[in-house]
Write an enzyme that holds these catalytic residues in place. Structure first.
Site, PDB file in Angstrom:
ATOM      1  N   TYR A  80       0.838  -1.203   0.000  1.00 56.70           N
ATOM      2  CA  TYR A  80       0.000   0.000   0.000  1.00 56.70           C
ATOM      3  C   TYR A  80       0.871   1.251   0.000  1.00 56.70           C
ATOM      4  O   TYR A  80       0.582   2.225  -0.676  1.00 56.70           O
ATOM      5  CB  TYR A  80      -0.930   0.024   1.226  1.00 56.70           C
ATOM      6  CG  TYR A  80      -1.917   1.162   1.145  1.00 56.70           C
ATOM      7  CD1 TYR A  80      -3.154   0.983   0.539  1.00 56.70           C
ATOM      8  CD2 TYR A  80      -1.590   2.434   1.620  1.00 56.70           C
ATOM      9  CE1 TYR A  80      -4.048   2.034   0.410  1.00 56.70           C
ATOM     10  CE2 TYR A  80      -2.476   3.494   1.497  1.00 56.70           C
ATOM     11  CZ  TYR A  80      -3.704   3.290   0.893  1.00 56.70           C
ATOM     12  OH  TYR A  80      -4.581   4.331   0.755  1.00 56.70           O
ATOM     13  N   PHE A 132      -7.447  21.526 -24.645  1.00 60.31           N
ATOM     14  CA  PHE A 132      -7.805  20.118 -24.727  1.00 60.31           C
ATOM     15  C   PHE A 132      -9.039  19.930 -23.844  1.00 60.31           C
ATOM     16  O   PHE A 132      -9.186  20.600 -22.833  1.00 60.31           O
ATOM     17  CB  PHE A 132      -6.671  19.171 -24.313  1.00 60.31           C
ATOM     18  CG  PHE A 132      -7.093  17.743 -24.503  1.00 60.31           C
ATOM     19  CD1 PHE A 132      -7.227  17.237 -25.793  1.00 60.31           C
ATOM     20  CD2 PHE A 132      -7.454  16.937 -23.435  1.00 60.31           C
ATOM     21  CE1 PHE A 132      -7.708  15.953 -26.004  1.00 60.31           C
ATOM     22  CE2 PHE A 132      -7.931  15.652 -23.641  1.00 60.31           C
ATOM     23  CZ  PHE A 132      -8.056  15.152 -24.922  1.00 60.31           C
ATOM     24  N   THR A 133      -9.889  18.987 -24.253  1.00 61.69           N
ATOM     25  CA  THR A 133     -11.217  18.859 -23.639  1.00 61.69           C
ATOM     26  C   THR A 133     -11.161  18.743 -22.115  1.00 61.69           C
ATOM     27  O   THR A 133     -11.743  19.573 -21.400  1.00 61.69           O
ATOM     28  CB  THR A 133     -11.926  17.632 -24.236  1.00 61.69           C
ATOM     29  OG1 THR A 133     -11.064  16.496 -24.109  1.00 61.69           O
ATOM     30  CG2 THR A 133     -12.256  17.859 -25.710  1.00 61.69           C
ATOM     31  N   ASP A 223       1.747  20.058 -20.649  1.00 61.65           N
ATOM     32  CA  ASP A 223       0.956  18.851 -20.913  1.00 61.65           C
ATOM     33  C   ASP A 223       1.838  17.978 -21.806  1.00 61.65           C
ATOM     34  O   ASP A 223       1.921  18.171 -23.018  1.00 61.65           O
ATOM     35  CB  ASP A 223      -0.369  19.193 -21.599  1.00 61.65           C
ATOM     36  CG  ASP A 223      -1.215  17.939 -21.863  1.00 61.65           C
ATOM     37  OD1 ASP A 223      -0.636  16.830 -21.876  1.00 61.65           O
ATOM     38  OD2 ASP A 223      -2.435  18.064 -22.072  1.00 61.65           O
ATOM     39  N   LYS A 266      -0.459   7.341 -23.613  1.00 60.96           N
ATOM     40  CA  LYS A 266      -0.086   7.635 -25.003  1.00 60.96           C
ATOM     41  C   LYS A 266       1.389   7.305 -25.211  1.00 60.96           C
ATOM     42  O   LYS A 266       1.745   6.142 -25.369  1.00 60.96           O
ATOM     43  CB  LYS A 266      -0.373   9.102 -25.333  1.00 60.96           C
ATOM     44  CG  LYS A 266      -1.849   9.397 -25.564  1.00 60.96           C
ATOM     45  CD  LYS A 266      -2.593   9.676 -24.323  1.00 60.96           C
ATOM     46  CE  LYS A 266      -3.955  10.285 -24.562  1.00 60.96           C
ATOM     47  NZ  LYS A 266      -4.733  10.382 -23.316  1.00 60.96           N
ATOM     48  N   ARG A 390     -13.470  15.545 -33.868  1.00 58.93           N
ATOM     49  CA  ARG A 390     -12.760  16.589 -33.130  1.00 58.93           C
ATOM     50  C   ARG A 390     -13.168  17.921 -33.741  1.00 58.93           C
ATOM     51  O   ARG A 390     -12.449  18.530 -34.524  1.00 58.93           O
ATOM     52  CB  ARG A 390     -11.239  16.416 -33.189  1.00 58.93           C
ATOM     53  CG  ARG A 390     -10.710  15.197 -32.477  1.00 58.93           C
ATOM     54  CD  ARG A 390     -10.404  15.350 -30.996  1.00 58.93           C
ATOM     55  NE  ARG A 390     -11.486  15.230 -30.055  1.00 58.93           N
ATOM     56  CZ  ARG A 390     -11.325  14.773 -28.803  1.00 58.93           C
ATOM     57  NH1 ARG A 390     -10.157  14.354 -28.381  1.00 58.93           N
ATOM     58  NH2 ARG A 390     -12.332  14.733 -27.977  1.00 58.93           N
ATOM     59  N   PHE A 457     -18.990  14.964 -26.039  1.00 59.42           N
ATOM     60  CA  PHE A 457     -18.617  14.081 -27.147  1.00 59.42           C
ATOM     61  C   PHE A 457     -18.510  12.622 -26.717  1.00 59.42           C
ATOM     62  O   PHE A 457     -18.685  11.723 -27.534  1.00 59.42           O
ATOM     63  CB  PHE A 457     -17.276  14.531 -27.771  1.00 59.42           C
ATOM     64  CG  PHE A 457     -16.143  14.567 -26.782  1.00 59.42           C
ATOM     65  CD1 PHE A 457     -15.939  15.672 -25.982  1.00 59.42           C
ATOM     66  CD2 PHE A 457     -15.285  13.493 -26.643  1.00 59.42           C
ATOM     67  CE1 PHE A 457     -14.914  15.705 -25.057  1.00 59.42           C
ATOM     68  CE2 PHE A 457     -14.256  13.520 -25.722  1.00 59.42           C
ATOM     69  CZ  PHE A 457     -14.068  14.627 -24.923  1.00 59.42           C
TER      70      PHE A 457
HETATM   71  N1  F0G Z   1      -4.009  15.958 -22.478  1.00 55.25           N
HETATM   72  C1  F0G Z   1      -3.998  15.567 -23.775  1.00 55.25           C
HETATM   73  C2  F0G Z   1      -3.239  16.364 -24.777  1.00 55.25           C
HETATM   74  C3  F0G Z   1      -4.707  14.410 -24.151  1.00 55.25           C
HETATM   75  O1  F0G Z   1      -4.688  14.035 -25.440  1.00 55.25           O
HETATM   76  C4  F0G Z   1      -5.433  13.686 -23.170  1.00 55.25           C
HETATM   77  C5  F0G Z   1      -6.212  12.510 -23.544  1.00 55.25           C
HETATM   78  C6  F0G Z   1      -5.403  14.138 -21.857  1.00 55.25           C
HETATM   79  C7  F0G Z   1      -4.680  15.277 -21.547  1.00 55.25           C
HETATM   80  C8  F0G Z   1      -6.176  13.442 -20.762  1.00 55.25           C
HETATM   81  O2  F0G Z   1      -5.560  12.273 -20.415  1.00 55.25           O
HETATM   82  O3  F0G Z   1      -7.241  10.518 -21.055  1.00 55.25           O
HETATM   83  O4  F0G Z   1      -5.312  10.006 -19.546  1.00 55.25           O
HETATM   84  O5  F0G Z   1      -7.185  11.387 -18.740  1.00 55.25           O
HETATM   85  N2  F0G Z   1      -6.520  12.249 -24.723  1.00 55.25           N
HETATM   86  C9  F0G Z   1      -7.235  11.086 -25.224  1.00 55.25           C
HETATM   87  C10 F0G Z   1      -7.431  11.213 -26.705  1.00 55.25           C
HETATM   88  C11 F0G Z   1      -8.470  10.754 -24.482  1.00 55.25           C
HETATM   89  O6  F0G Z   1      -8.067  10.317 -27.276  1.00 55.25           O
HETATM   90  O7  F0G Z   1      -6.948  12.176 -27.297  1.00 55.25           O
HETATM   91  P1  F0G Z   1      -6.383  10.974 -19.924  1.00 55.25           P
END
Ligand code: F0G
Length: 468
Positions: A80, A132-133, A223, A266, A390, A457
């Site tokens: 843990y 980014f979303t 990021d 990624k 997108r 989305f």
């Molecule tokens: N920042 C970027 C540039 C991303 O592309 C993503 C995720 C995140 C942050 C968030 O990270 O998913 O680990 O919580 N991108 C995915 C995509 C979902 O399909 O582009 P996460």
């Protein structure tokens, strides 16, 4: 031929691995796919993976781990507290990415949540090189307002600027003028900007941002989700870096920033995981205070020990020159083939995906009827290739006016998982896109039947609009 590729890279490349295990794919019939997309409300996120043939939805968590990473799973220390894998991960982050402190999180958005809560106060403004979303939503939930400071070329799918991820310093100046430096907790710098089409920032530009931030006493948060791909583009395109390794360039990028959020699903080729990395001890202390609330103890933060081990190994593999050349080379292969058929794609071709310009492809569908969403659905129906919207659906609604945000980029993303598909799969994808293009005028616009409040989305549902 890619105008940006230097001479050494004109040689053919091959994947720097061979295949040890395979996962069988399943094909479906046209009728089955028509049924499946209706069931999914024309949203490729709501398809079952069993109904998908070639999955180009995302590059997130879908990479193929190496035998070394799988072996690392067996060395998971699931204590843990104080797992050996945490220390291995933390040392690897410092060695490869330069950051002093690592706070593991379940994935990137876990890190974004903690970072936003510790740095943003209500009324603050957070400039970034395109939104980014999830990143923007966490900034907003913490009371901040995102401000786009990317260069204008990034919003033009046809601009050939080699570093479309770069920041327009004049936009930063204008923001300080408007709100004052005290209302800007940090500048958010993404490497290989996802929403711009996987476009890199140059080191020269990042240095200018560093100088600007130092002048105003503002932090830079990185990021770093796709930092290795950005480093590769710097090696290929920026003067003075042709002889530097991707690993060295990654280190140099990170050293210009004060901390980072990472989705390790990624670049680092693990199925789950992420972290927040920081250099400042006081900020690290604040992050530890929150990680125990939202994620887990600061030495595992939502990750199993075995996953931290696979991540530490994945980081070392992600910066290998041969790996990254083959990875970006495959994206380029897909892009070039689509381009040669006259498919309008975002140029230059990005690092993780090829983006089709849906406005140019479907001029008969107004942006208010979600052309990229409709094109993504049509692509799935043709051959079972799953891609992602997108555009306006991803952009969401303006938090002040409640109106749809209408981005200039209305794109469909064909995203390549790392080390997963072969060139032959790419050829099948190209043939399918070509077929859909020939019948593009028959694709219908969509309207929402269910619109979730956050990140619509992911789970939104649609129906076709009959032209009448
Ligand atoms: N920042 C970027 C540039 C991303 O592309 C993503 C995720 C995140 C942050 C968030 O990270 O998913 O680990 O919580 N991108 C995915 C995509 C979902 O399909 O582009 P996460």
């Amino acid at each position: 031929m890619n105008v940006f590729t230097n001479a050494a890279s004109a040689d053919p490349w091959a994947e720097p691995y061979k295949i040890k295990m395979v996962e069988l794919l399943k094909k479906t019939t046209l009728e089955e796919r028509r049924h499946a997309i209706r069931q999914a409300g024309y949203n490729t996120f709501l398809l079952r993976s069993d109904d998908v043939y070639i999955d180009l939805l995302t590059d997130s968590g879908v990479g193929a781990m190496s035998d070394r990473q799988w072996a690392g799973l067996m060395r998971g220390d699931e204590a843990y507290a104080g797992s050996a894998n945490f220390y291995h991960l933390s040392e690897t982050v410092t060695e490869y990415y330069s950051y002093t402190y690592t706070v593991p999180t379940h994935q990137g958005r876990g890190a974004e949540n903690i970072l936003s809560q510790i740095l943003i106060k209500p009324g603050d403004h957070v400039p970034g090189n395109m939104y980014f979303t999830t990143t923007r939503l966490h900034q907003e939930l913490a009371g901040g307002t995102f401000v786009d400071v990317i260069i204008d070329e990034a919003h033009d799918p046809a601009s050939l600027h080699p570093f479309k991820g770069s920041v327009d310093i004049a936009k930063l100046d204008a923001l300080v003028e408007r709100v004052g430096a005290a209302r800007i907790p940090y500048v958010c710098i993404a490497t290989c900007v996802n929403m711009a089409g996987g476009q890199p920032i140059s080191l020269d530009n990042l240095r200018q941002v560093r100088l600007w931030c130092d002048r105003h006493g503002i932090l830079i948060i990185h990021d770093m989700t796709r930092v290795a791909e950005n480093a590769y583009f710097i090696q290929q395109r920026e003067q003075g870096y042709a002889d530097k390794s991707v690993r060295e360039i990654v280190h140099e990028i990170c050293r210009l920033t004060d901390g980072a959020t990472m989705s390790s699903k990624k670049d680092a080729m693990v199925n789950i995981g992420g972290f927040l990395a920081l250099n400042d001890e006081a900020l690290y202390e604040k992050a530890c205070n929150l990680v125990v609330v939202y994620e887990g103890l600061h030495t595992y933060g939502g990750m199993a020990g075995r996953d931290m081990e696979a991540l530490a190994i994945g980081i070392t593999e992600s910066v290998d020159d041969e790996h990254i050349r083959a990875r970006v080379g495959q994206v380029e292969y897909l892009g070039r083939n689509l381009e040669s058929l006259g498919v309008p794609i975002v140029l230059p071709i990005g690092g993780h995906a090829v983006f089709i310009d849906a406005r140019a492809t479907l001029p008969h569908i107004p942006q208010s009827q979600f052309p990229a969403q409709a094109l993504a659905a049509a692509l799935y129906v043709d051959a079972g290739v799953r891609v992602m919207e997108r555009g306006v659906v991803s952009a969401g609604r303006d938090k002040q006016t409640g109106e749809n945000i209408m981005p200039r980029l209305e794109l469909v993303r064909l995203t390549l998982p790392r080390r997963v598909y072969t060139q032959a799969h790419m050829d099948v994808v190209v043939a399918s896109v070509a077929r859909v293009m020939r019948q593009a005028d028959q694709i219908k616009g969509l309207r929402f039947t269910h619109e979730p409040e956050y990140l619509r989305f992911f789970r939104g549902r649609f129906t076709e609009i009959d032209a009448g």
